[in-house]
Design a protein around this motif. Structure first.
Motif, mmCIF file in Angstrom:
data_model
loop_
_atom_site.group_PDB
_atom_site.id
_atom_site.type_symbol
_atom_site.label_atom_id
_atom_site.label_comp_id
_atom_site.label_asym_id
_atom_site.label_seq_id
_atom_site.Cartn_x
_atom_site.Cartn_y
_atom_site.Cartn_z
ATOM 1 N N GLY A 40 0.992 -1.316 0.035
ATOM 2 C CA GLY A 40 -0.063 -0.020 -0.066
ATOM 3 C C GLY A 40 0.705 1.290 0.067
ATOM 4 O O GLY A 40 0.423 2.314 0.531
ATOM 5 N N GLY A 101 2.097 11.134 10.242
ATOM 6 C CA GLY A 101 1.190 10.790 9.429
ATOM 7 C C GLY A 101 -0.236 11.011 9.589
ATOM 8 O O GLY A 101 -0.562 10.952 10.615
ATOM 9 N N SER A 103 -2.197 8.230 10.099
ATOM 10 C CA SER A 103 -2.424 7.212 11.063
ATOM 11 C C SER A 103 -2.419 8.123 12.626
ATOM 12 O O SER A 103 -3.352 7.920 13.207
ATOM 13 C CB SER A 103 -1.262 6.198 11.200
ATOM 14 O OG SER A 103 -1.006 5.871 9.805
ATOM 15 N N TYR A 127 -10.028 1.163 5.101
ATOM 16 C CA TYR A 127 -8.574 1.054 5.562
ATOM 17 C C TYR A 127 -8.559 0.503 6.837
ATOM 18 O O TYR A 127 -9.439 0.608 7.760
ATOM 19 C CB TYR A 127 -7.906 2.521 5.623
ATOM 20 C CG TYR A 127 -6.663 2.677 6.075
ATOM 21 C CD1 TYR A 127 -5.681 1.889 5.849
ATOM 22 C CD2 TYR A 127 -6.323 3.586 7.297
ATOM 23 C CE1 TYR A 127 -4.360 1.887 6.373
ATOM 24 C CE2 TYR A 127 -5.165 3.630 7.812
ATOM 25 C CZ TYR A 127 -4.269 2.711 7.095
ATOM 26 O OH TYR A 127 -2.894 2.963 7.791
ATOM 27 N N ASN A 177 -9.205 3.748 0.201
ATOM 28 C CA ASN A 177 -8.121 2.296 0.024
ATOM 29 C C ASN A 177 -9.065 1.233 0.702
ATOM 30 O O ASN A 177 -9.626 1.772 1.925
ATOM 31 C CB ASN A 177 -7.052 2.627 1.108
ATOM 32 C CG ASN A 177 -6.304 1.511 1.292
ATOM 33 O OD1 ASN A 177 -6.522 0.374 0.854
ATOM 34 N ND2 ASN A 177 -5.408 1.329 2.272
ATOM 35 N N ILE A 207 -6.486 11.295 2.074
ATOM 36 C CA ILE A 207 -4.866 11.046 1.581
ATOM 37 C C ILE A 207 -4.732 10.642 0.274
ATOM 38 O O ILE A 207 -3.780 11.023 -0.311
ATOM 39 C CB ILE A 207 -4.301 9.812 2.689
ATOM 40 C CG1 ILE A 207 -2.713 9.915 2.680
ATOM 41 C CG2 ILE A 207 -4.877 8.471 2.486
ATOM 42 C CD1 ILE A 207 -2.115 9.322 3.709
ATOM 43 N N SER A 237 2.283 10.759 2.597
ATOM 44 C CA SER A 237 2.749 9.470 2.331
ATOM 45 C C SER A 237 2.589 8.969 0.826
ATOM 46 O O SER A 237 3.323 8.417 0.274
ATOM 47 C CB SER A 237 2.179 8.484 3.263
ATOM 48 O OG SER A 237 2.608 8.747 4.383
ATOM 49 N N TYR A 323 -5.099 1.206 -6.156
ATOM 50 C CA TYR A 323 -5.697 -0.017 -5.757
ATOM 51 C C TYR A 323 -6.704 -0.282 -6.871
ATOM 52 O O TYR A 323 -7.605 0.324 -7.278
ATOM 53 C CB TYR A 323 -6.093 -0.150 -4.403
ATOM 54 C CG TYR A 323 -5.284 0.412 -3.225
ATOM 55 C CD1 TYR A 323 -4.236 -0.356 -3.011
ATOM 56 C CD2 TYR A 323 -5.371 1.594 -2.749
ATOM 57 C CE1 TYR A 323 -3.466 0.149 -2.110
ATOM 58 C CE2 TYR A 323 -4.722 2.116 -1.772
ATOM 59 C CZ TYR A 323 -3.527 1.335 -1.242
ATOM 60 O OH TYR A 323 -2.881 1.904 -0.322
HETATM 61 C C1 LIG Z 1 -6.937 5.466 3.691
HETATM 62 C C2 LIG Z 1 -5.478 5.621 4.545
HETATM 63 N N1 LIG Z 1 -5.427 6.398 5.428
HETATM 64 C C3 LIG Z 1 -4.294 6.585 6.151
HETATM 65 C C4 LIG Z 1 -3.039 5.614 5.940
HETATM 66 C C5 LIG Z 1 -1.852 5.981 6.698
HETATM 67 O O1 LIG Z 1 -1.161 6.861 6.075
HETATM 68 P P1 LIG Z 1 0.181 7.519 6.695
HETATM 69 O O2 LIG Z 1 1.203 7.252 6.212
HETATM 70 O O3 LIG Z 1 -0.142 9.276 6.413
HETATM 71 O O4 LIG Z 1 -0.019 7.355 8.041
HETATM 72 C C6 LIG Z 1 -3.332 4.932 4.695
HETATM 73 C C7 LIG Z 1 -2.085 4.011 4.466
HETATM 74 O O5 LIG Z 1 -2.175 3.131 3.563
HETATM 75 C C8 LIG Z 1 -4.411 4.772 3.983
HETATM 76 O O6 LIG Z 1 -4.560 3.920 3.044
#
Ligand SMILES: Cc1ncc(COP(=O)(O)O)c(C=O)c1O
Length: 391
Positions: A40, A101, A103, A127, A177, A207, A237, A323
């Motif tokens: 991913g 991130g 996250s 996700y 995602n 994102i 990212s 994806y």
């Molecule tokens: C929908 C989604 N949100 C957040 C993230 C996390 O990203 P980051 O690297 O900014 O923590 C991802 C990572 O795959 C993602 O697919």
């Protein structure tokens, strides 16, 4: 693999599943010759001007903490970028928080806004972190299935059906995602109207916005009446190929950012200064690099989706992300057996749709952030595999 048995582990953590992707990829890593369509993250290295900005920052001895909210120069750059790209106006000094991130800013947003027992709607498949993050914040996740026949866009009727008294918020991730689904302006407007009627807070994870191949992404935060009830989450990212820099940000009304800052301050303190300086460079001077990477994904997407449909794995056209989410119905296999057998027999790794929630049953996620050559070989091998098991 889920659940942990140890008397010292907190109960709410005990029941959390491990990410299905992690377990599967532990297996893939033991097969270095396998072609992985499971990842991913971008297959590009971060553009040079951004890496150079990080190096230059270190060279100048920029090694201190920053403001808990993040470097002011970056927050102001984020505010300018968000206004230019999405049309929302935020004050860089007090309505932006820089985190590790999406996250981290998502988790921080939830911990800063949810009370124990609150309910949170989210669309599924999705996700992997949404449901666990909601639970870690003490709230209850309410999944809403999205359907292939709607190109995996969230339908307001499904939201209405899943809503329960005590629902406080909605998580929205478009482009999505793992499906690559996007929402039209009209669909987003209906969801916005519902959020206003039900007085919901929205965590909007945008994102993948810059990796949109057709049309233009409309963030729910930009619709009338929504900015005040939305926490806009974004990061560098994906479109900037900066996963390892760990830069994400949240934009929201000042009292929410203030509350998030408290959670962030006591858990993270601040993000590395040199990655923040690199992020300023990324947001100011990397539009061409982002466009080049997007064009490359676009070509690969067209190839992979065509091959899947030709071999009988019905695949909707993901209008964004990197994806694809093809149906494996023609094989009669369940998604876990499909992935395990494909890996064993043809050494190609794709992710079972159920790693993204039970609504992903009958699908697999195959990422096209892999070189064209590898995609071609993987598609040939998958075709051979599907021919062998076709019902
Ligand atoms: C929908 C989604 N949100 C957040 C993230 C996390 O990203 P980051 O690297 O900014 O923590 C991802 C990572 O795959 C993602 O697919």
């Amino acid at each position: 693999m889920s659940g942990i048995k140890n008397r010292f582990v907190a109960e709410h953590v005990r029941g959390l599943p491990r990410s299905g992707i992690r377990d599967f990829f532990a297996l893939v890593q033991q097969m270095p010759q396998a072609i992985s369509l499971g990842i991913g993250e971008p297959d590009f290295v971060t553009p040079w001007n951004i890496r150079e900005a990080a190096i230059y920052s270190l060279e100048r001895g920029r090694t201190s903490y920053t403001d808990n909210l993040g470097l002011l120069a970056l927050r102001r750059t984020v505010a300018e970028y968000v206004e230019k790209t999405f049309g929302m106006s935020y004050h860089g000094d007090k309505e932006v928080l820089i985190g590790i991130g999406v996250s981290e800013v998502l988790d921080t947003a939830m911990r800063a806004t949810l009370n124990p027992g609150d309910k949170v709607l989210y669309h599924q498949p999705c996700y992997v972190s949404y449901s666990p993050s909601i639970q870690l914040a003490g709230a209850k996740p309410l999944p809403v299935k999205v359907h292939e026949e709607h190109n995996f866009a969230l339908q307001v009727e499904d939201l209405e059906a899943a809503w329960e008294p005590g629902t406080k918020a909605l998580v929205l991730n478009f482009p999505t995602n793992p499906t690559g689904g996007v929402m039209s302006r009209e669909e987003t407007e209906k969801v916005a109207k519902f959020c206003i009627e039900k007085d919901l807070l929205v965590y909007s994870d945008d994102i993948y916005a810059e990796l949109t191949y057709e049309g233009r992404h409309v963030s729910i935060a930009s619709l009338p009446g929504m900015q005040e009830r939305t926490i806009f989450l974004h990061g560098l990212s994906k479109a900037w190929a900066m996963t390892g820099f760990r830069i994400g940000y949240a934009c929201a009304p000042q009292p929410i950012i203030e509350a998030m800052m408290k959670v962030h301050q006591y858990s993270i303190m601040s993000v590395s200064i040199f990655t923040q300086e690199a992020a300023v460079e990324a947001l100011k001077r990397s539009d061409d690099s982002v466009a080049r990477m997007r064009d490359s994904y676009h070509r690969r997407r067209d190839f992979l989706v065509r091959r899947f449909n030709e071999m009988g794995l019905t695949c909707h056209l993901p209008r964004a992300t990197f994806y694809t989410f093809p149906s494996i119905a023609c094989t009669g296999m369940d998604e876990t057996s499909f992935c395990q057998q494909l890996l064993k027999e043809e050494e190609v790794a794709v992710v079972p749709g159920t790693a993204f929630g039970h609504s992903g049953a009958g699908f697999v996620r195959a990422s096209f952030s892999t070189s064209f050559d590898k995609l071609q070989i993987a598609a040939d091998r998958m075709e051979r595999f599907v021919d062998r098991y076709r019902k």
